[in-house]
Design a protein around this motif. Structure first.
Motif, PDB file in Angstrom:
ATOM      1  N   VAL A  42       0.834  -1.208   0.000  1.00 49.88           N
ATOM      2  CA  VAL A  42       0.000   0.000   0.000  1.00 49.88           C
ATOM      3  C   VAL A  42       0.867   1.256   0.000  1.00 49.88           C
ATOM      4  O   VAL A  42       0.612   2.207  -0.754  1.00 49.88           O
ATOM      5  N   ALA A  43       1.917   1.281   0.816  1.00 45.67           N
ATOM      6  CA  ALA A  43       2.776   2.467   0.930  1.00 45.67           C
ATOM      7  C   ALA A  43       3.529   2.772  -0.356  1.00 45.67           C
ATOM      8  O   ALA A  43       3.791   3.935  -0.667  1.00 45.67           O
ATOM      9  N   ARG A  44       3.849   1.736  -1.134  1.00 47.41           N
ATOM     10  CA  ARG A  44       4.640   1.919  -2.350  1.00 47.41           C
ATOM     11  C   ARG A  44       3.774   2.034  -3.602  1.00 47.41           C
ATOM     12  O   ARG A  44       4.270   1.926  -4.717  1.00 47.41           O
ATOM     13  N   TYR A  45       2.479   2.276  -3.428  1.00 50.77           N
ATOM     14  CA  TYR A  45       1.560   2.326  -4.557  1.00 50.77           C
ATOM     15  C   TYR A  45       1.245   3.771  -4.911  1.00 50.77           C
ATOM     16  O   TYR A  45       1.007   4.584  -4.030  1.00 50.77           O
ATOM     17  N   TYR A  46       1.208   4.099  -6.235  1.00 51.55           N
ATOM     18  CA  TYR A  46       1.022   5.497  -6.649  1.00 51.55           C
ATOM     19  C   TYR A  46      -0.129   5.691  -7.636  1.00 51.55           C
ATOM     20  O   TYR A  46      -0.169   6.662  -8.370  1.00 51.55           O
ATOM     21  N   GLY A  47      -1.081   4.778  -7.693  1.00 48.71           N
ATOM     22  CA  GLY A  47      -2.201   4.928  -8.611  1.00 48.71           C
ATOM     23  C   GLY A  47      -3.181   5.995  -8.143  1.00 48.71           C
ATOM     24  O   GLY A  47      -3.141   6.451  -7.006  1.00 48.71           O
ATOM     25  N   CYS A  48      -4.098   6.419  -9.052  1.00 48.77           N
ATOM     26  CA  CYS A  48      -5.070   7.455  -8.679  1.00 48.77           C
ATOM     27  C   CYS A  48      -6.384   6.797  -8.266  1.00 48.77           C
ATOM     28  O   CYS A  48      -7.138   6.317  -9.091  1.00 48.77           O
ATOM     29  N   GLY A  49      -6.629   6.753  -6.974  1.00 45.65           N
ATOM     30  CA  GLY A  49      -7.857   6.149  -6.478  1.00 45.65           C
ATOM     31  C   GLY A  49      -7.829   4.640  -6.624  1.00 45.65           C
ATOM     32  O   GLY A  49      -6.786   4.003  -6.568  1.00 45.65           O
ATOM     33  N   LEU A  50      -9.003   4.067  -6.811  1.00 46.20           N
ATOM     34  CA  LEU A  50      -9.137   2.622  -6.988  1.00 46.20           C
ATOM     35  C   LEU A  50      -9.862   2.333  -8.294  1.00 46.20           C
ATOM     36  O   LEU A  50     -10.785   3.057  -8.673  1.00 46.20           O
ATOM     37  N   VAL A  51      -9.433   1.280  -8.975  1.00 49.33           N
ATOM     38  CA  VAL A  51     -10.055   0.896 -10.233  1.00 49.33           C
ATOM     39  C   VAL A  51     -10.717  -0.458 -10.012  1.00 49.33           C
ATOM     40  O   VAL A  51     -10.088  -1.505 -10.135  1.00 49.33           O
ATOM     41  N   VAL A  52     -11.994  -0.426  -9.658  1.00 49.08           N
ATOM     42  CA  VAL A  52     -12.697  -1.657  -9.289  1.00 49.08           C
ATOM     43  C   VAL A  52     -14.035  -1.720 -10.030  1.00 49.08           C
ATOM     44  O   VAL A  52     -15.044  -1.186  -9.562  1.00 49.08           O
ATOM     45  N   PRO A  53     -14.073  -2.365 -11.194  1.00 50.55           N
ATOM     46  CA  PRO A  53     -15.362  -2.553 -11.864  1.00 50.55           C
ATOM     47  C   PRO A  53     -16.231  -3.553 -11.113  1.00 50.55           C
ATOM     48  O   PRO A  53     -15.788  -4.177 -10.147  1.00 50.55           O
ATOM     49  N   GLU A  54     -17.469  -3.706 -11.554  1.00 51.62           N
ATOM     50  CA  GLU A  54     -18.407  -4.584 -10.875  1.00 51.62           C
ATOM     51  C   GLU A  54     -18.396  -5.991 -11.501  1.00 51.62           C
ATOM     52  O   GLU A  54     -17.936  -6.172 -12.607  1.00 51.62           O
ATOM     53  N   LEU A  62      -6.232  -8.369 -16.124  1.00 48.49           N
ATOM     54  CA  LEU A  62      -4.864  -7.905 -16.362  1.00 48.49           C
ATOM     55  C   LEU A  62      -4.754  -6.463 -15.897  1.00 48.49           C
ATOM     56  O   LEU A  62      -5.555  -5.610 -16.286  1.00 48.49           O
ATOM     57  N   ASP A  63      -3.761  -6.181 -15.052  1.00 51.19           N
ATOM     58  CA  ASP A  63      -3.513  -4.832 -14.546  1.00 51.19           C
ATOM     59  C   ASP A  63      -2.281  -4.265 -15.242  1.00 51.19           C
ATOM     60  O   ASP A  63      -1.159  -4.739 -15.043  1.00 51.19           O
ATOM     61  N   LEU A  64      -2.489  -3.239 -16.073  1.00 54.76           N
ATOM     62  CA  LEU A  64      -1.387  -2.579 -16.777  1.00 54.76           C
ATOM     63  C   LEU A  64      -0.751  -1.539 -15.865  1.00 54.76           C
ATOM     64  O   LEU A  64      -1.434  -0.626 -15.393  1.00 54.76           O
ATOM     65  N   GLY A  65       0.555  -1.663 -15.634  1.00 55.32           N
ATOM     66  CA  GLY A  65       1.226  -0.739 -14.727  1.00 55.32           C
ATOM     67  C   GLY A  65       0.814  -1.010 -13.296  1.00 55.32           C
ATOM     68  O   GLY A  65       0.372  -0.115 -12.578  1.00 55.32           O
ATOM     69  N   CYS A  66       0.985  -2.245 -12.856  1.00 52.77           N
ATOM     70  CA  CYS A  66       0.458  -2.678 -11.558  1.00 52.77           C
ATOM     71  C   CYS A  66       1.228  -2.127 -10.374  1.00 52.77           C
ATOM     72  O   CYS A  66       0.762  -2.217  -9.235  1.00 52.77           O
ATOM     73  N   GLY A  67       2.421  -1.557 -10.600  1.00 49.66           N
ATOM     74  CA  GLY A  67       3.205  -1.021  -9.501  1.00 49.66           C
ATOM     75  C   GLY A  67       3.510  -2.093  -8.471  1.00 49.66           C
ATOM     76  O   GLY A  67       3.883  -3.219  -8.799  1.00 49.66           O
ATOM     77  N   SER A  68       3.317  -1.750  -7.211  1.00 51.92           N
ATOM     78  CA  SER A  68       3.625  -2.676  -6.123  1.00 51.92           C
ATOM     79  C   SER A  68       2.553  -3.744  -5.922  1.00 51.92           C
ATOM     80  O   SER A  68       2.683  -4.596  -5.055  1.00 51.92           O
ATOM     81  N   GLY A  69       1.481  -3.684  -6.717  1.00 46.29           N
ATOM     82  CA  GLY A  69       0.496  -4.751  -6.713  1.00 46.29           C
ATOM     83  C   GLY A  69      -0.743  -4.533  -5.864  1.00 46.29           C
ATOM     84  O   GLY A  69      -1.539  -5.459  -5.696  1.00 46.29           O
ATOM     85  N   ARG A  70      -0.960  -3.314  -5.354  1.00 48.24           N
ATOM     86  CA  ARG A  70      -2.111  -3.110  -4.480  1.00 48.24           C
ATOM     87  C   ARG A  70      -3.433  -3.493  -5.139  1.00 48.24           C
ATOM     88  O   ARG A  70      -4.232  -4.248  -4.575  1.00 48.24           O
ATOM     89  N   ASP A  71      -3.672  -2.989  -6.348  1.00 48.70           N
ATOM     90  CA  ASP A  71      -4.938  -3.297  -7.019  1.00 48.70           C
ATOM     91  C   ASP A  71      -5.045  -4.775  -7.353  1.00 48.70           C
ATOM     92  O   ASP A  71      -6.127  -5.363  -7.305  1.00 48.70           O
ATOM     93  N   CYS A  72      -3.917  -5.397  -7.709  1.00 42.40           N
ATOM     94  CA  CYS A  72      -3.935  -6.831  -8.013  1.00 42.40           C
ATOM     95  C   CYS A  72      -4.365  -7.644  -6.794  1.00 42.40           C
ATOM     96  O   CYS A  72      -5.184  -8.568  -6.906  1.00 42.40           O
TER      97      CYS A  72
END
Length: 323
Positions: A42-54, A62-72
């Motif tokens: 969580v601390a190393r994540y830099y995305g804008c908000g959350l991307v969570v479809p229904e 597939l997460d493009l540019g997943c960073g540290s993996g928070r959304d994954c």
């Protein structure tokens, strides 16, 4: 890569609010899922908000540019053990953080085997990571397409790996005008996701060229800079953080306007489904839709949750998914 791997050590190091803008209010399910994610991720994540479809159960994402993996790791819980989440990122340090915590999260979620995997690579070249045609139900991205020099290639690759009826659901930064060379080459503005922002009208033309349905605007919010030096460089240019959804719709899936009735079957959205800025579907209520929305609902994972029929007196006049 140096900006994300070295200069930024935590979310608080950011100089704008680009990466802390939330797309939608968080449901209890999502809030609870976030609580189970490792603090370093969580601390190393830099995305804008959350991307969570229904409606994600058993989906391949597939997460493009997943960073540290928070959304994954968040989506890993929402797709369940029968689903799967793949993350890809160009920054090796971020991928290392994501990979380091796979076992921790699978144990935390009670999964017998991992339903996540991470690759170091580029979203313009997903084939280099071995990602096959028509292998994902959903592609997400969180404030990272702006970092790609060739945005058409990113959307083309997303289109390629999506199954027919699949969706690209993503947040990113857009600008009110095409950016000057001075802005586009500024290191901090690039790292803060502003210098690579797409002129919003260009998203519509690129999506059409690639083969996607017209972009459906979900949410949008203004970006504030809060830094005098950066404000002077930007001038009168305005930036917004926006979430869009695009669908890989088969051209033959629906011929004209329609009427749809939502059956209320999506967990967490039983009474109403806020699909985008133009369409909110309430359980049991008849809604006139244009041909584009009818085609999206008919061909996507949402098809079984709607009764879709021809007609609709007002449907031809609707603006559909336009911004």
């Amino acid at each position: 890569q140096d900006y994300y791997g070295k200069e930024l050590q935590k979310t608080e190091d950011l100089k704008t609010n680009v990466c802390v803008t939330s797309a939608r209010p968080l449901s209890k399910v999502v809030r609870d899922a976030l609580e189970r994610i490792h603090e370093e991720v969580v601390a190393r994540y830099y995305g804008c908000g959350l991307v969570v479809p229904e409606y994600l159960s058993s989906c391949r994402i597939l997460d493009l540019g997943c960073g540290s993996g928070r959304d994954c790791y968040l989506l890993s819980q929402l797709v369940g053990e029968q689903g799967h989440v793949t993350g890809i990122d160009m920054t090796e340090g971020q991928i290392e953080v994501a990979k380091k915590h796979v076992a921790y999260h699978m144990d935390k979620f009670g999964y017998r085997k991992p339903n996540v995997e991470f690759f170091h690579g580029y979203m313009e070249k997903l084939g280099d990571a071995g990602l096959a045609d028509e292998s994902y139900d959903i592609v997400i991205s969180n404030c990272v397409i702006n970092l790609a020099p060739d945005k058409r290639a990113v959307l083309q690759e997303a289109f390629r790996v999506l199954k027919p009826g699949g969706e690209m659901y993503f947040s990113d930064v857009y600008t009110s005008q095409r950016l000057s060379e001075t802005i586009r080459k500024h290191r901090v503005l690039w790292g803060e996701c502003l210098a690579g922002a797409l002129y919003w009208r260009d998203l519509y033309s690129i999506a059409e060229e690639v083969g996607f349905s017209p972009p459906c605007l979900v949410t949008t919010s203004p970006i504030t800079i809060g830094n005098k030096e950066l404000e002077s460089i930007i001038g009168d240019c305005r930036f917004v953080s926006a979430t869009f959804r695009l669908f890989k719709v088969l051209s033959s899936s629906w011929a004209g306007p329609g009427q749809v009735i939502y059956n209320g079957g999506i967990v967490g959205h039983e009474r109403e489904l806020v699909f985008d800025a133009n369409f909110t579907f309430k359980e049991g209520e008849v809604v006139d839709v244009d041909a584009e929305m009818a085609a999206i609902l008919q061909s996507s994972r949402f098809a079984d949750e709607f009764l879709i029929r021809p007609g609709g007196a007002n449907a031809a006049a609707l603006q559909g998914c336009s911004c």
